[in-house]
Enzyme design. Structure first.
Site, PDB file in Angstrom:
ATOM      1  N   SER A 103       0.736  -1.123  -0.053  1.00  0.00           N
ATOM      2  CA  SER A 103       0.545   0.032   0.203  1.00  0.00           C
ATOM      3  C   SER A 103       0.815   0.919  -0.236  1.00  0.00           C
ATOM      4  O   SER A 103       0.392   1.924  -0.834  1.00  0.00           O
ATOM      5  CB  SER A 103      -0.954  -0.088   1.228  1.00  0.00           C
ATOM      6  OG  SER A 103      -0.193  -0.537   2.473  1.00  0.00           O
ATOM      7  N   ASP A 114       1.351   0.523   8.784  1.00  0.00           N
ATOM      8  CA  ASP A 114       3.088  -0.002   8.659  1.00  0.00           C
ATOM      9  C   ASP A 114       3.314  -0.246   7.113  1.00  0.00           C
ATOM     10  O   ASP A 114       2.405   0.521   5.922  1.00  0.00           O
ATOM     11  CB  ASP A 114       3.215  -1.993   8.424  1.00  0.00           C
ATOM     12  CG  ASP A 114       2.408  -2.880   8.103  1.00  0.00           C
ATOM     13  OD1 ASP A 114       1.450  -2.043   7.049  1.00  0.00           O
ATOM     14  OD2 ASP A 114       2.143  -3.403   8.522  1.00  0.00           O
ATOM     15  N   ASP A 116       5.368  -2.171   4.189  1.00  0.00           N
ATOM     16  CA  ASP A 116       5.979  -3.001   3.647  1.00  0.00           C
ATOM     17  C   ASP A 116       7.275  -2.700   2.807  1.00  0.00           C
ATOM     18  O   ASP A 116       6.953  -2.124   2.358  1.00  0.00           O
ATOM     19  CB  ASP A 116       4.812  -4.602   2.731  1.00  0.00           C
ATOM     20  CG  ASP A 116       3.574  -4.492   3.501  1.00  0.00           C
ATOM     21  OD1 ASP A 116       3.720  -5.113   4.576  1.00  0.00           O
ATOM     22  OD2 ASP A 116       2.838  -3.714   3.277  1.00  0.00           O
ATOM     23  N   ASP A 168       7.525  -3.790   8.310  1.00  0.00           N
ATOM     24  CA  ASP A 168       7.874  -5.927   7.926  1.00  0.00           C
ATOM     25  C   ASP A 168       8.618  -5.117   6.726  1.00  0.00           C
ATOM     26  O   ASP A 168       8.351  -5.268   5.522  1.00  0.00           O
ATOM     27  CB  ASP A 168       6.502  -6.552   7.132  1.00  0.00           C
ATOM     28  CG  ASP A 168       5.529  -6.622   8.220  1.00  0.00           C
ATOM     29  OD1 ASP A 168       5.741  -6.146   9.357  1.00  0.00           O
ATOM     30  OD2 ASP A 168       4.629  -6.027   8.235  1.00  0.00           O
ATOM     31  N   LYS A 229     -11.143  -0.070  -0.797  1.00  0.00           N
ATOM     32  CA  LYS A 229     -10.304  -1.089   0.138  1.00  0.00           C
ATOM     33  C   LYS A 229     -10.536  -0.249   1.393  1.00  0.00           C
ATOM     34  O   LYS A 229     -11.261  -0.706   2.421  1.00  0.00           O
ATOM     35  CB  LYS A 229      -8.792  -0.548   0.681  1.00  0.00           C
ATOM     36  CG  LYS A 229      -7.445  -1.175  -0.443  1.00  0.00           C
ATOM     37  CD  LYS A 229      -6.619  -0.876  -0.387  1.00  0.00           C
ATOM     38  CE  LYS A 229      -5.852  -0.755   0.877  1.00  0.00           C
ATOM     39  NZ  LYS A 229      -4.047  -0.705   1.067  1.00  0.00           N
ATOM     40  N   TYR A 238     -12.152  -7.755   3.690  1.00  0.00           N
ATOM     41  CA  TYR A 238     -11.305  -7.169   3.619  1.00  0.00           C
ATOM     42  C   TYR A 238      -9.621  -8.869   4.496  1.00  0.00           C
ATOM     43  O   TYR A 238      -9.718  -8.396   5.495  1.00  0.00           O
ATOM     44  CB  TYR A 238     -10.569  -6.123   3.891  1.00  0.00           C
ATOM     45  CG  TYR A 238      -9.098  -5.239   3.563  1.00  0.00           C
ATOM     46  CD1 TYR A 238      -7.729  -6.265   3.907  1.00  0.00           C
ATOM     47  CD2 TYR A 238      -9.320  -4.525   2.609  1.00  0.00           C
ATOM     48  CE1 TYR A 238      -6.571  -5.460   3.577  1.00  0.00           C
ATOM     49  CE2 TYR A 238      -7.723  -4.104   1.624  1.00  0.00           C
ATOM     50  CZ  TYR A 238      -6.822  -4.717   2.515  1.00  0.00           C
ATOM     51  OH  TYR A 238      -5.374  -4.422   1.748  1.00  0.00           O
TER      52      TYR A 238
END
Length: 717
Positions: A103, A114, A116, A168, A229, A238
């Site tokens: 995202s 968060d 990625d 992450d 979303k 989701y």
């Protein structure tokens, strides 16, 4: 490298024909009207209260954190290079870089979301270095908190907070001497000579970059994806882990909509999204571009070659090589639920664009706890907070196994898991116990004029718990105090598990059409349907009682045996059979008030609910004279009476779920059951036998840790 063809139609203002995106021609090249821009601005305003947009300070903070992390990676790779005797002249150029995906890379992350990220290193840096020396380096950094390594996950990851930003971080080692600053990860040649874990780690970045390259207008795509979303999260669909869609799948559906309507703005695209996918003929696959051939011989999604791919129910194929289905977790139930949501979304956006409703209506949550008559409460508990976080990650990753088991039960139409988990109420747990609960709505098959049978969920539940405990043992996670609890409850019993604000109904609710998913009837007795039709086959033991007694007797016998058990055993045995073993160890259900005596002829009662015991005693009170003669006959009879099916069934050790549900279902041997069991067991099979499993692609085991953010695309096993 975006594939396109020239289109000679619908040019705008004498402009050159547009690039053609996707595997088909666009549905419409129409440009937006002034009203479309107005609706788009209203859509933005409707989304702002949900925190989907970051302000400039937050954006700058994220950029600063990523800059620090990138510098930390370069510093670590230089140290590793020195340890591995790389010449000093080369150490300065070995590089190393952080790439983002998901995202954040798509530009649709929300406040507090968060990031990625992927750490890309040269060939002399090993994965073991990443999880050892780099992990230690992160541990010593004062701005890094909540550090956790999940090395044995399907996609290995280090999770941490860097100055308040959750990250992450994956790892990929490329077959290169150095990592240049301008490296483009989309080149297929980079995958040569890499191990499968590095390919999986790279896949997130490669897919994200391909999606962005395959949409006509990135800003329209981003705003539409934010809206979809938000809608999917608000509507409870989701979650890749639980069999719905994750972030990358929603992104690909929106990207396909943008390809079909390349000039439309966000308000129009949201409406067209629901139009396209409410009418999509699954399992036809969604493709953003034609799959490309490669000589790397990596496994790709191809139903012509791989028989298991033919059973995927809702394939959405990633555009980067090796192409994979991002929705292999989708089940019959989750596809049915999402298909209904697409249709509801189309209806609401139709109203909005006609001026009969406003955008906030699209984001109203569903009434999950009012929608179904029956629920399974699945609780995961542990004795410490740290163990609890580990445990719920594993349990949640396996819930789709339970959904699959329930779907294959011939008497279950749909199993709907709510992705949101809830903490256990204080009164239902001990002081040092940490509990999380998931709720699964169940719809049973409706059958008219059928006999009463018992639906046995013992095998379905036990297969699930066996899977969870086996996985926990495999990764050495299982610790004392980790338990799974499963309980069947009616809608009216949910207040015993959830706070009032969760269950509170709206004061003024617009009359809604009954959901097409739930066609079952509800009654006030302890069983889902009204009393069963009398059994017509002869019962030698009772023929001397007279024909007028038979309809009552078939209700009385199960109640008699339950009362006999009640008299000879403590009440807890009836309310919740349990052992001290790890399976299904749940707290007893609180007693509720005894229902009135209006229940005139119950079908076989659900074991384990206190109101059924009360109803049984009420019914027995009226039929006391009959029971006196019946018990006298029973004990003097030379041939012992076989106990009714409810008591004869052997529950699994430690089971606390009331696995026998009294239902008006066709008996397996009755003629009326032929249609129901057309694809199920033969007429001689037990009524409690599960329907044959439908062929399906085996899903790989999930990580025992939940990976936050958009789902990491994994190839099917």
């Amino acid at each position: 490298d975006t594939p396109f063809r020239r289109s000679g139609a619908n040019t705008h203002g004498g402009q050159q024909p547009q690039k053609h995106y996707g595997v088909t021609s666009p549905i419409s090249l129409a440009y937006p009207k002034e009203s479309d821009h107005i609706y788009t601005q209203k859509l933005i305003e409707a989304m702002k209260p949900f925190g989907v947009f970051e302000d400039e300070d937050e954006q700058n903070h994220r950029l600063a954190v990523l800059g620090k992390l990138n510098a930390l990676v370069k510093e670590w790779i230089a140290e590793i290079s020195e340890e591995k005797d790389i010449p000093p002249s080369a150490i300065g150029s070995v590089g190393g870089k952080i790439f983002t995906f998901g995202s954040y890379r798509l530009g649709v992350h929300t406040k507090g979301a968060d990031i990625d990220a992927l750490c890309v290193a040269p060939r002399h840096v090993q994965r073991e270095d990443f999880f050892q020396s780099f992990f230690e380096k992160l541990k010593k950094h004062e701005e890094i908190k909540d550090l956790l390594a999940v090395e044995d996950a399907f996609v290995p990851v280090i999770k941490f907070k860097f100055d308040g930003i959750e990250i992450d971080l994956l790892f990929a080692r490329l077959a290169l001497q150095s990592i240049p600053e301008n490296l483009d990860l989309r080149g297929d040649s980079l995958l040569r000579n890499l191990d499968i874990r590095c390919i999986r780690s790279l896949n997130g970045c490669r897919v994200t970059d391909e999606i962005l390259s395959l949409v006509p207008n990135k800003e329209n795509f981003r705003l539409t994806l934010r809206a979809i979303k938000l809608w999917a999260k608000r509507r409870g669909i989701y979650s890749n882990m639980l069999g719905f869609l994750g972030g990358v799948s929603w992104a690909m559906l929106v990207a396909r909509t943008c390809q079909l309507y390349p000039n439309a703005v966000a308000a129009t695209l949201v409406h067209k999204f629901f139009l396209v996918f409410s009418k999509w003929e699954w399992p036809n696959a969604v493709l953003l571009k034609q799959p490309e051939e490669s000589n790397l011989n990596l496994p790709v999604w191809d139903p012509r070659v791989n028989p298991s791919d033919r059973y995927h129910l809702m394939p959405i194929i990633t555009p980067a090589y090796p192409q994979q289905n991002s929705t292999y977790n989708v089940s019959t139930s989750t596809r049915t639920i999402m298909s209904e949501e697409f249709k509801t979304g189309l209806s609401v956006t139709d109203e909005i664009l006609r001026g009969k409703a406003e955008w906030p209506k699209l984001f109203e949550p569903p009434r999950f706890f009012q929608k179904y008559k029956h629920y399974i409460v699945l609780a995961a508990s542990a004795s410490t907070e740290e163990n609890h976080l580990e445990w719920i990650g594993l349990v949640e990753s396996k819930i789709r196994v339970l959904i699959g088991n329930l779907e294959r039960n011939e008497y279950i139409t749909l199993a709907h898991v709510n992705p949101q988990s809830f903490p256990g109420l204080k009164e239902n747990r001990t002081e040092n116990e940490f509990v999380s609960m998931w709720f699964i709505g169940i719809i049973f098959k409706k059958a008219e004029n059928a006999e009463s049978v018992n639906i046995d969920l013992t095998q379905d539940i036990q297969a699930f718990t066996d899977t969870v405990y086996r996985q926990a043992n495999n990764v050495s996670m299982l610790k004392e105090g980790m338990k799974i609890e499963a309980t069947h409850v009616k809608k009216r019993q949910l207040h015993e598990y959830l706070p009032p604000d969760v269950l509170q109904k709206k004061k003024k609710v617009r009359a809604e059409k009954k959901s097409v998913l739930d066609s079952s009837r509800d009654t006030d007795c302890g069983t889902p349907f009204s009393s069963p039709t009398p059994v017509n086959r002869p019962v030698p033991l009772l023929t001397s009682c007279g024909p007028d007694v038979l309809p009552v007797a078939h209700t009385a016998i199960p109640l008699l045996f339950q009362v006999l058990t009640y008299v000879s055993s403590p009440p807890s045995i009836i309310s919740s059979p349990k052992t001290t073993g790890p399976l299904f160890d749940s707290p007893p259900v609180p007693r509720t008030s005894c229902p009135g005596t209006e229940q005139q002829g119950m079908s076989i009662p659900v074991i384990g609910t206190s109101e059924n015991t009360c109803a049984s005693l009420s019914c027995l009170k009226k039929m006391f004279p009959f029971f006196i003669s019946l018990t006298h006959f029973f004990f003097l009879s030379s041939e012992p009476m076989a106990p009714p099916p409810v008591l004869a069934a052997q529950l699994s050790p430690g089971s606390t779920i009331p696995t026998m549900l009294g239902r008006n279902m066709p008996h397996a041997t009755s003629p009326s059951s032929k249609a129901l069991l057309a694809n199920g067991p033969s007429s001689t099979d037990s009524i409690n036998s599960s329907a044959p499993k439908r062929p399906c692609s085996p899903s790989p085991d999930s990580s025992p840790k939940r990976l936050k953010g958009p789902d990491k695309v994994r190839p099917p096993a």
